[in-house]
Design a protein around this motif. Structure first.
Motif, PDB file in Angstrom:
ATOM      1  N   CYS A 125       0.831  -1.210   0.000  1.00 27.70           N
ATOM      2  CA  CYS A 125       0.000   0.000   0.000  1.00 27.70           C
ATOM      3  C   CYS A 125       0.864   1.257   0.000  1.00 27.70           C
ATOM      4  CB  CYS A 125      -0.950  -0.016   1.189  1.00 27.70           C
ATOM      5  SG  CYS A 125      -0.184  -0.537   2.732  1.00 27.70           S
ATOM      6  N   SER A 126       1.756   1.367   0.969  1.00 25.01           N
ATOM      7  CA  SER A 126       2.556   2.593   1.016  1.00 25.01           C
ATOM      8  C   SER A 126       3.639   2.588  -0.059  1.00 25.01           C
ATOM      9  CB  SER A 126       3.155   2.814   2.398  1.00 25.01           C
ATOM     10  OG  SER A 126       3.677   1.649   2.913  1.00 25.01           O
ATOM     11  N   ASN A 218      -2.857   8.706   9.720  1.00 25.08           N
ATOM     12  CA  ASN A 218      -2.821   8.038   8.417  1.00 25.08           C
ATOM     13  C   ASN A 218      -4.025   7.126   8.226  1.00 25.08           C
ATOM     14  OD1 ASN A 218      -0.310   9.132   8.014  1.00 25.08           O
ATOM     15  ND2 ASN A 218       0.803   7.283   8.594  1.00 25.08           N
ATOM     16  N   CYS A 219      -4.464   7.013   6.996  1.00 28.04           N
ATOM     17  CA  CYS A 219      -5.401   5.967   6.555  1.00 28.04           C
ATOM     18  C   CYS A 219      -6.618   5.808   7.476  1.00 28.04           C
ATOM     19  CB  CYS A 219      -4.668   4.639   6.378  1.00 28.04           C
ATOM     20  SG  CYS A 219      -3.826   4.528   4.789  1.00 28.04           S
ATOM     21  N   CYS A 223      -4.176   0.768   9.714  1.00 29.24           N
ATOM     22  CA  CYS A 223      -2.830   0.550   9.172  1.00 29.24           C
ATOM     23  C   CYS A 223      -2.545  -0.938   9.157  1.00 29.24           C
ATOM     24  CB  CYS A 223      -1.747   1.285   9.944  1.00 29.24           C
ATOM     25  SG  CYS A 223      -0.148   1.060   9.112  1.00 29.24           S
ATOM     26  N   ILE A 224      -2.054  -1.375   8.042  1.00 30.11           N
ATOM     27  CA  ILE A 224      -1.738  -2.785   7.857  1.00 30.11           C
ATOM     28  C   ILE A 224      -0.596  -3.224   8.790  1.00 30.11           C
ATOM     29  CG2 ILE A 224      -0.002  -2.479   6.019  1.00 30.11           C
ATOM     30  CD1 ILE A 224      -2.869  -4.998   6.046  1.00 30.11           C
ATOM     31  N   LYS A 225       0.154  -2.248   9.288  1.00 24.08           N
ATOM     32  CA  LYS A 225       1.302  -2.568  10.152  1.00 24.08           C
ATOM     33  C   LYS A 225       0.956  -2.493  11.637  1.00 24.08           C
ATOM     34  CE  LYS A 225       4.522  -0.486   6.912  1.00 24.08           C
ATOM     35  NZ  LYS A 225       5.518   0.570   6.733  1.00 24.08           N
ATOM     36  N   CYS A 302       4.983   5.263   6.586  1.00 21.96           N
ATOM     37  CA  CYS A 302       4.906   5.014   5.146  1.00 21.96           C
ATOM     38  C   CYS A 302       6.157   5.434   4.396  1.00 21.96           C
ATOM     39  CB  CYS A 302       3.713   5.752   4.568  1.00 21.96           C
ATOM     40  SG  CYS A 302       2.161   5.050   5.102  1.00 21.96           S
TER      41      CYS A 302
HETATM   42  S1  SF4 Z   1      -0.675   4.020   6.854  1.00 19.48           S
HETATM   43 FE1  SF4 Z   1      -0.435   1.768   6.905  1.00 19.48          FE
HETATM   44  S2  SF4 Z   1      -2.154   1.016   5.627  1.00 19.48           S
HETATM   45 FE2  SF4 Z   1      -1.923   3.175   5.167  1.00 19.48          FE
HETATM   46  S3  SF4 Z   1      -0.575   3.238   3.364  1.00 19.48           S
HETATM   47 FE3  SF4 Z   1       0.749   3.443   5.187  1.00 19.48          FE
HETATM   48  S4  SF4 Z   1       1.395   1.337   5.671  1.00 19.48           S
HETATM   49 FE4  SF4 Z   1      -0.374   1.183   4.284  1.00 19.48          FE
END
Ligand code: SF4
Length: 311
Positions: A125-126, A218-219, A223-225, A302
């Protein structure tokens, strides 16, 4: 010399932009925002107000800077994208110094297209929506010999910028010929609490995710992390957003026909196992915080994490 601030709609990059503006003036300053099309509505409000503040612009009689309540429901993706498209178009007319980039997909589009659910070690994604977009623009519009890029990492996380052993964003980008700086890692030594004070002094409301307890803007709180504690906070503060991602996770599991998940279960000394957002929510509803006792917030980075620019 061109000065390009990686402007994330977060407090750190806003403060970095303020420092750069004070140091070098506004003439050669650009703020670069890479849109995942899935930011919190109030992050878009802060993006526009914060950038206008950096450039000393009053947008009041030029355009409406929408509050988060004016945005359409983020789950209606067509309507949401159209709204952002129109907002971006207005901003580009009245504040062209804010470079608002987009790939056109959101994070879930990328996971489906890549046939891969990102994780804390691999973040398509990032990589695609942020770093690649920013790199594309930099390569096309800037000469690395005549450009300094800035990020909003502060001294409390200075190792992410330069760990002293060749790791971190600064040294990695230098190897690729780009000069990166982190103005908050040196004088005036601004940490998050200083930045909030500065924001108040400038009459800008901080992004609402901070007051909800999120450490990043963010987002839309996703967050996927991120880890268990982060998702517990998301479930408690933005249940509709949690529910949306819970559903998307189920969809990608079915699409990939794999037992993948954003979270991992390591309870009772077990080997790491997938833990879906659905299972996590059900566990939380049954047993409360005890069921999700993992205090891992994880987190976004990111533009800065180890995986950055290495894939
Ligand atoms: S904030 Fe997390 S989910 Fe969003 S783009 Fe960055 S790594 Fe990906």
């Amino acid at each position: 010399m061109q000065h390009i601030v990686m402007f994330s709609a977060g407090a750190g990059s806003w403060a970095a932009a303020k420092v750069v503006a004070k140091r070098f003036g506004l003439k050669d300053l650009r703020l670069l925002f890479t849109d995942t099309l899935m930011e919190d509505p109030d992050a878009y409000r802060f993006l526009i107000e914060g950038a206008a503040n950096v450039f000393g612009l009053d947008l009041a009689d030029k355009m409406n800077v929408p509050s988060h309540t004016e945005f359409p429901d983020f789950r209606d993706r067509s309507k949401w994208r159209l709204y952002l498209h129109e907002l971006r178009a207005q901003v580009s007319v009245h504040m062209p110094q804010l470079i608002w980039l987009k790939d056109g997909r959101d994070v879930w589009d990328v996971f489906f297209d890549e046939r891969f659910l990102g994780n804390s070690r691999r973040d398509p994604c990032s990589k695609i929506l942020k770093r690649r977009e920013a790199d594309r623009w930099l390569t096309k519009n800037c000469d690395p010999h005549n450009t300094i890029c800035y990020v909003g990492i502060d001294f409390t996380e200075a190792h992410r910028f330069d760990d002293g052993s060749g790791g971190g964003l600064g040294p990695r980008r230098a190897l690729e010929g780009w000069r990166y700086e982190a103005p908050l890692c040196s004088e005036p030594w601004m940490a998050k609490w200083d930045i909030m004070e500065l924001m108040q002094g400038e009459n800008i409301a901080p992004p609402r995710l901070y007051s909800l307890g999120f450490s990043h803007n963010n987002c839309f709180g996703f967050c996927i992390k991120a880890g268990h504690a982060h998702y517990r906070l998301l479930l408690q503060t933005l249940p509709d957003v949690y529910s949306y991602h819970e559903q998307k996770e189920q969809e990608i599991r079915a699409y990939l026909k794999k037992d993948v998940s954003i979270l991992a279960d390591r309870r009772n000394g077990n080997r790491k196992r997938p833990l879906t957002l659905r299972a996590f929510r059900e566990r939380f509803e049954k047993d409360g915080n005890n069921a999700t006792g993992d205090s891992d917030y994880g987190g976004c980075g990111c533009f800065t994490d180890q995986s950055v620019l290495t894939e």
